[in-house]
Write a protein that holds these residues in place. Sequence first.
Motif, mmCIF file in Angstrom:
data_model
loop_
_atom_site.group_PDB
_atom_site.id
_atom_site.type_symbol
_atom_site.label_atom_id
_atom_site.label_comp_id
_atom_site.label_asym_id
_atom_site.label_seq_id
_atom_site.Cartn_x
_atom_site.Cartn_y
_atom_site.Cartn_z
ATOM 1 N N PHE A 1 0.716 -1.475 -0.083
ATOM 2 C CA PHE A 1 0.179 -0.586 0.264
ATOM 3 C C PHE A 1 0.563 1.215 -0.144
ATOM 4 O O PHE A 1 0.742 2.385 -0.850
ATOM 5 N N ILE A 2 2.229 1.283 0.933
ATOM 6 C CA ILE A 2 2.383 2.786 1.174
ATOM 7 C C ILE A 2 3.601 2.923 -0.044
ATOM 8 O O ILE A 2 3.947 4.147 -1.050
ATOM 9 N N THR A 3 3.978 1.551 -0.687
ATOM 10 C CA THR A 3 5.067 1.420 -2.125
ATOM 11 C C THR A 3 3.416 2.079 -3.431
ATOM 12 O O THR A 3 4.577 3.084 -3.991
ATOM 13 N N ALA A 4 2.266 1.743 -3.317
ATOM 14 C CA ALA A 4 1.826 2.730 -4.385
ATOM 15 C C ALA A 4 1.501 4.107 -4.184
ATOM 16 O O ALA A 4 1.306 4.810 -5.208
ATOM 17 N N ALA A 5 1.152 4.081 -2.850
ATOM 18 C CA ALA A 5 0.528 5.423 -2.806
ATOM 19 C C ALA A 5 2.531 6.660 -3.360
ATOM 20 O O ALA A 5 1.977 7.407 -3.781
ATOM 21 N N ALA A 6 3.545 5.968 -3.025
ATOM 22 C CA ALA A 6 4.541 6.365 -3.248
ATOM 23 C C ALA A 6 4.976 6.932 -5.098
ATOM 24 O O ALA A 6 5.690 7.666 -5.866
ATOM 25 N N LYS A 7 4.551 5.415 -5.743
ATOM 26 C CA LYS A 7 4.272 5.363 -6.864
ATOM 27 C C LYS A 7 3.407 5.979 -7.618
ATOM 28 O O LYS A 7 3.545 7.178 -9.192
ATOM 29 N N LEU A 8 1.988 6.984 -6.691
ATOM 30 C CA LEU A 8 1.245 7.868 -7.428
ATOM 31 C C LEU A 8 2.110 9.109 -7.139
ATOM 32 O O LEU A 8 0.791 10.131 -7.470
ATOM 33 N N GLY A 9 2.797 9.699 -6.558
ATOM 34 C CA GLY A 9 3.116 10.939 -6.621
ATOM 35 C C GLY A 9 2.335 11.330 -4.892
ATOM 36 O O GLY A 9 2.030 12.588 -4.917
ATOM 37 N N ILE A 10 1.347 10.534 -4.152
ATOM 38 C CA ILE A 10 1.704 11.541 -3.339
ATOM 39 C C ILE A 10 2.354 11.498 -2.411
ATOM 40 O O ILE A 10 2.834 11.190 -2.026
ATOM 41 N N PRO A 11 2.077 13.056 -1.919
ATOM 42 C CA PRO A 11 2.678 13.681 -0.839
ATOM 43 C C PRO A 11 3.535 12.862 0.577
ATOM 44 O O PRO A 11 2.422 12.158 0.798
#
Length: 446
Positions: free
Chosen positions: A359-369
């Motif tokens: 989940f955290i990795t996906a959030a980072a890939k999406l460019g979420i701050p």
Amino acid sequence: MDSTVDGIILSFFKTIHTVYISGVVFLPRLTAKFIDENVRRPCQGQKIIRDDDLKGFGLRVTKGSMSWIAEVRVDGKLKRLTLGKYELMAPEQARNDCRKLLQRHALNEQIQAIPTLSQVQSRYLEVRSLSKNTLRNYINLTKRCLGDWYELPITSITKDMVLARHRELTRTTQQKSSGKTQANMAMSNLNSLFRFAIHHYESEDGTPLIVSNPVVTLSQNRVWHRTGVRRVIIPDHKLSDWYQAVLSLRQKMIRDYLLVLILTGLRKNEAASLRWTDIDFECKTLTIRAENTKNQNEYSLPMSEFLVAIMRRRKLDPRKSDFVFPGREGHLVDPKHCLEHVIDRSECDFVLHDLRRTFITAAAKLGIPHNLIKKLVNHVSVADVTDGYISLQVEHLRAPMEQITNHFLNLFGYDEKQWDEALLRTGKEVIDLNSLFEDLLHAISF
């Protein structure tokens, strides 16, 4: 004239050194000469004459006899032990025997005062502020790896015992994984208990009862295992297989549980301990109570539309538990067999915490701050001063949460036709009789 003055002075000092209290006499050092010249037998009862030089040494005088005694305290009560008759034992012999007896008694009391490993752990956990999950894991690990040491005085645990147990725990576990992490964690727990005991257990004179920590031998011999940090995630190209394997589970509750984990990034116990009172369908939020979080900070998350639909389906569970994911007693604990099914079916080896990492990795890939990601997963950085000035509300997280859910659904190859009709109709509690019948059979078999 001088001899007369000396006699008066000697008599004076004898007088001020002799105090009578309820038949007990406190005198200077007991010698044969002093006793013969000063001790008088009482007409009745007994008189205890205590030596000022050796505490616990004295003479008991009655009308018919005199005996050397030693006085000790047992469980707070004064006990007198007879060493021998005055006429048969010289004062120095009686004094030496008394000193040896007092030393043995002091040693026995010290041994009795030394706590067992179990007692140290109980006291340690009383003063530590740990979450319920951390507390349970701590106790289970220590009991499983060191349980046969629980009733040992903690000082009887030696360096050789620590080295041998660390080697023994390194064996391959039942889950076919290396025991290195298990061995390190068990000894880390033991190290914490020893460090705690050294500073919290003292004798009456303030000296530490535990003065050494045998766990240091692992550092001295450089045998701590280098385990590294687990960085496993479910890669994007495997998410579709993983999703299909999850959908194939007969236990729909476990299916929903796994989807909630990967779509929220919750820790396994945070999700498993969710109660219906923590779910707000109107505001579309869920709240993780402080007692169930790792850092003991309560926090709330927005639910994406897909998550709301999952929760509405869970509400149809015929068991009517207080928990969203009920277990045999309380909430769901460890769906081990279901995980094995998903792993075999998807050919994707994972543990539940890997879903949080995914989940955290996906959030980072999406460019979420970064600060929003930290808020979503309840990470707190003490060193980040600026972070303490930023106040984010649940609604600030809604768009990122929806974005992450849609990202996963796309990678899953999500097809509405595969999903139950009740799950699709968000906002309406439509009862699928076939699903309810399956759930009822599962509840009975559970």
